[in-house]
Scaffold this motif. Structure first.
Motif, PDB file in Angstrom:
ATOM      1  N   GLY A  27       0.803  -1.215   0.000  1.00  0.00           N
ATOM      2  CA  GLY A  27       0.000   0.000   0.000  1.00  0.00           C
ATOM      3  C   GLY A  27       0.835   1.264   0.000  1.00  0.00           C
ATOM      4  N   LEU A  28       2.110   1.125   0.429  1.00  0.00           N
ATOM      5  CA  LEU A  28       2.993   2.290   0.453  1.00  0.00           C
ATOM      6  C   LEU A  28       4.165   2.154  -0.508  1.00  0.00           C
ATOM      7  N   GLU A  29       4.295   0.990  -1.191  1.00  0.00           N
ATOM      8  CA  GLU A  29       5.469   0.772  -2.038  1.00  0.00           C
ATOM      9  C   GLU A  29       5.600   1.801  -3.155  1.00  0.00           C
ATOM     10  N   ALA A  30       4.487   2.370  -3.611  1.00  0.00           N
ATOM     11  CA  ALA A  30       4.555   3.370  -4.675  1.00  0.00           C
ATOM     12  C   ALA A  30       4.953   4.744  -4.153  1.00  0.00           C
ATOM     13  N   LEU A  31       5.031   4.885  -2.836  1.00  0.00           N
ATOM     14  CA  LEU A  31       5.312   6.178  -2.220  1.00  0.00           C
ATOM     15  C   LEU A  31       6.632   6.199  -1.462  1.00  0.00           C
ATOM     16  N   LEU A  32       6.996   5.067  -0.856  1.00  0.00           N
ATOM     17  CA  LEU A  32       8.224   4.954  -0.080  1.00  0.00           C
ATOM     18  C   LEU A  32       9.028   3.765  -0.573  1.00  0.00           C
ATOM     19  N   ARG A  33      10.353   3.904  -0.624  1.00  0.00           N
ATOM     20  CA  ARG A  33      11.197   2.778  -1.017  1.00  0.00           C
ATOM     21  C   ARG A  33      11.397   1.848   0.172  1.00  0.00           C
ATOM     22  N   TRP A  34      11.826   2.425   1.291  1.00  0.00           N
ATOM     23  CA  TRP A  34      12.017   1.665   2.524  1.00  0.00           C
ATOM     24  C   TRP A  34      12.221   2.638   3.680  1.00  0.00           C
ATOM     25  N   PHE A  35      12.199   2.110   4.889  1.00  0.00           N
ATOM     26  CA  PHE A  35      12.607   2.859   6.085  1.00  0.00           C
ATOM     27  C   PHE A  35      14.045   2.458   6.404  1.00  0.00           C
ATOM     28  N   TRP A  36      14.858   3.413   6.796  1.00  0.00           N
ATOM     29  CA  TRP A  36      16.237   3.110   7.182  1.00  0.00           C
ATOM     30  C   TRP A  36      16.462   3.594   8.611  1.00  0.00           C
ATOM     31  N   ILE A  37      17.128   2.750   9.397  1.00  0.00           N
ATOM     32  CA  ILE A  37      17.237   3.001  10.841  1.00  0.00           C
ATOM     33  C   ILE A  37      18.663   2.749  11.322  1.00  0.00           C
ATOM     34  N   PRO A  38      19.452   3.802  11.520  1.00  0.00           N
ATOM     35  CA  PRO A  38      20.745   3.645  12.182  1.00  0.00           C
ATOM     36  C   PRO A  38      20.596   3.888  13.686  1.00  0.00           C
ATOM     37  N   GLN A  39      21.361   3.159  14.470  1.00  0.00           N
ATOM     38  CA  GLN A  39      21.412   3.361  15.920  1.00  0.00           C
ATOM     39  C   GLN A  39      22.866   3.236  16.348  1.00  0.00           C
ATOM     40  N   TRP A  40      23.282   4.060  17.301  1.00  0.00           N
ATOM     41  CA  TRP A  40      24.681   3.998  17.713  1.00  0.00           C
ATOM     42  C   TRP A  40      24.836   4.360  19.184  1.00  0.00           C
ATOM     43  N   SER A  41      25.875   3.831  19.754  1.00  0.00           N
ATOM     44  CA  SER A  41      26.248   4.144  21.127  1.00  0.00           C
ATOM     45  C   SER A  41      27.771   4.064  21.198  1.00  0.00           C
ATOM     46  N   LEU A  42      28.401   5.225  21.173  1.00  0.00           N
ATOM     47  CA  LEU A  42      29.855   5.302  21.093  1.00  0.00           C
ATOM     48  C   LEU A  42      30.449   5.720  22.434  1.00  0.00           C
ATOM     49  N   ALA A  43      31.629   5.225  22.668  1.00  0.00           N
ATOM     50  CA  ALA A  43      32.336   5.574  23.909  1.00  0.00           C
ATOM     51  C   ALA A  43      32.617   7.074  23.946  1.00  0.00           C
ATOM     52  N   ALA A  44      32.719   7.603  25.146  1.00  0.00           N
ATOM     53  CA  ALA A  44      32.997   9.034  25.324  1.00  0.00           C
ATOM     54  C   ALA A  44      34.269   9.420  24.583  1.00  0.00           C
ATOM     55  N   GLY A  45      34.189  10.507  23.811  1.00  0.00           N
ATOM     56  CA  GLY A  45      35.339  10.999  23.084  1.00  0.00           C
ATOM     57  C   GLY A  45      35.540  10.374  21.717  1.00  0.00           C
ATOM     58  N   ARG A  46      34.753   9.358  21.395  1.00  0.00           N
ATOM     59  CA  ARG A  46      34.909   8.698  20.098  1.00  0.00           C
ATOM     60  C   ARG A  46      33.937   9.295  19.089  1.00  0.00           C
ATOM     61  N   THR A  47      34.408   9.440  17.839  1.00  0.00           N
ATOM     62  CA  THR A  47      33.578   9.923  16.733  1.00  0.00           C
ATOM     63  C   THR A  47      33.629   8.918  15.599  1.00  0.00           C
ATOM     64  N   SER A  48      32.471   8.638  15.008  1.00  0.00           N
ATOM     65  CA  SER A  48      32.402   7.741  13.861  1.00  0.00           C
ATOM     66  C   SER A  48      31.855   8.520  12.670  1.00  0.00           C
ATOM     67  N   ARG A  49      32.692   8.707  11.645  1.00  0.00           N
ATOM     68  CA  ARG A  49      32.245   9.442  10.454  1.00  0.00           C
ATOM     69  C   ARG A  49      31.567   8.475   9.489  1.00  0.00           C
ATOM     70  N   GLN A  50      30.317   8.772   9.151  1.00  0.00           N
ATOM     71  CA  GLN A  50      29.540   7.949   8.236  1.00  0.00           C
ATOM     72  C   GLN A  50      29.401   8.696   6.914  1.00  0.00           C
ATOM     73  N   GLU A  51      29.967   8.115   5.857  1.00  0.00           N
ATOM     74  CA  GLU A  51      29.981   8.756   4.541  1.00  0.00           C
ATOM     75  C   GLU A  51      29.039   8.020   3.589  1.00  0.00           C
ATOM     76  N   VAL A  52      28.220   8.779   2.890  1.00  0.00           N
ATOM     77  CA  VAL A  52      27.236   8.178   1.986  1.00  0.00           C
ATOM     78  C   VAL A  52      27.241   8.901   0.649  1.00  0.00           C
ATOM     79  N   LEU A  53      26.845   8.164  -0.375  1.00  0.00           N
ATOM     80  CA  LEU A  53      26.549   8.735  -1.684  1.00  0.00           C
ATOM     81  C   LEU A  53      25.051   8.550  -1.867  1.00  0.00           C
ATOM     82  N   PRO A  54      24.262   9.539  -1.466  1.00  0.00           N
ATOM     83  CA  PRO A  54      22.813   9.336  -1.340  1.00  0.00           C
ATOM     84  C   PRO A  54      22.133   8.938  -2.646  1.00  0.00           C
ATOM     85  N   PHE A  55      21.033   8.206  -2.502  1.00  0.00           N
ATOM     86  CA  PHE A  55      20.182   7.933  -3.653  1.00  0.00           C
ATOM     87  C   PHE A  55      19.639   9.265  -4.172  1.00  0.00           C
ATOM     88  N   PRO A  56      19.362   9.352  -5.476  1.00  0.00           N
ATOM     89  CA  PRO A  56      18.806  10.596  -6.019  1.00  0.00           C
ATOM     90  C   PRO A  56      17.333  10.711  -5.633  1.00  0.00           C
TER      91      PRO A  56
END
Length: 261
Positions: A27-56
């Motif tokens: 019922g929603l496939e013609a309107l939405l491709r999918w749901f995407w869900i990132p979750q993270w829990s990083l130690a204090a002082g740590r940074t994680s760079r996430q690089e993407v080449l987004p869909f158009p």
């Protein structure tokens, strides 16, 4: 059809935090491709760079305390993750984005606030569940229920725009706008109007984005194949043309990208 295991878009998968995609329900496939869900829990002082080449495409995104509408990007992008956090996004199909913004071109390279307090409350509540998988499933379901109550089935133009995007996304042989027009049975100008009105970028930009995404996947997953062969398979005139596009959009050469995996 592209599916939730599509490897395109994520430039460095091994660096991801927890990341899941949930398909749009019937019922929603013609309107939405999918749901995407990132979750993270990083130690204090740590940074994680996430690089993407987004869909158009555009995304409707829920994050702690806010909902935003993000338009199509003309460049690769990154986000530096710290501490603990999450997001729940819906990758919108062409027929879906026009229901939330009448001029997708104005969203290009832009993120704007989106007033949906009930969506924010329901997704935040779902993610409080102690079981991670259950929380993600309920968050996607809450998002889907919200969308089902507010979105309508595509009109003829929306269906044609979806067909245009799906054709480009799934047929590697598509490298020119004229091919899209011929396959859809419309004029080149008609394809250009569809892309502007339902995606926000030119059809050639959509083609190049999907081909660049595919090039990144091949470079990452098939170390034995040459860059020249990848360029030829994706319709580039030669290695140099692929490298030029790669540098323009990602800011690095194919060889450098491959070496950074």
């Amino acid at each position: 059809m592209t599916t939730t295991d599509d490897g395109r878009g994520i430039l460095y998968p091994t660096r991801l935090p927890s990341f899941h995609r949930v398909p749009a329900p019937p019922g929603l496939e013609a309107l939405l491709r999918w749901f995407w869900i990132p979750q993270w829990s990083l130690a204090a002082g740590r940074t994680s760079r996430q690089e993407v080449l987004p869909f158009p495409a555009s995304n409707l995104v829920v994050q702690p305390g806010a909902v935003t509408l993000t338009g199509p990007s003309t460049r690769a992008s990154f986000r530096d993750l710290t501490g603990t956090g999450w997001a729940v996004g819906a990758l919108l199909r062409p027929a879906g984005v026009v229901q939330w913004h009448p001029e997708p071109e104005r969203l290009r390279d832009t993120e704007v606030p989106f007033e949906a307090p009930d969506l924010l409350v329901s997704v935040e509540a779902a993610l409080e569940h102690d079981d991670g998988a259950a929380a993600r499933g309920e968050a996607a379901s809450a998002f889907a229920r919200w969308a089902e109550d507010r979105m309508v089935l595509p009109d003829a133009a929306g269906r044609l725009a979806n067909a245009m995007e799906e054709l480009i996304a799934t047929d590697r042989a598509i490298v020119r706008v004229e091919q899209v027009a011929e396959r859809l049975g419309v004029s080149v100008r008609g394809v250009q109007r569809l892309a502007r009105s339902h995606v926000g970028v030119t059809p050639l930009a959509i083609i190049r984005r999907y081909r660049l995404q595919e090039a990144a996947v091949r470079l990452r997953e098939e170390p034995a194949i040459t860059i020249a062969d990848i360029a030829a398979e994706l319709g580039y005139a030669d290695h140099a043309h692929l490298s030029r596009d790669f540098r323009t959009v990602l800011g690095l050469t194919p060889r450098t990208y491959r070496g950074g995996q």
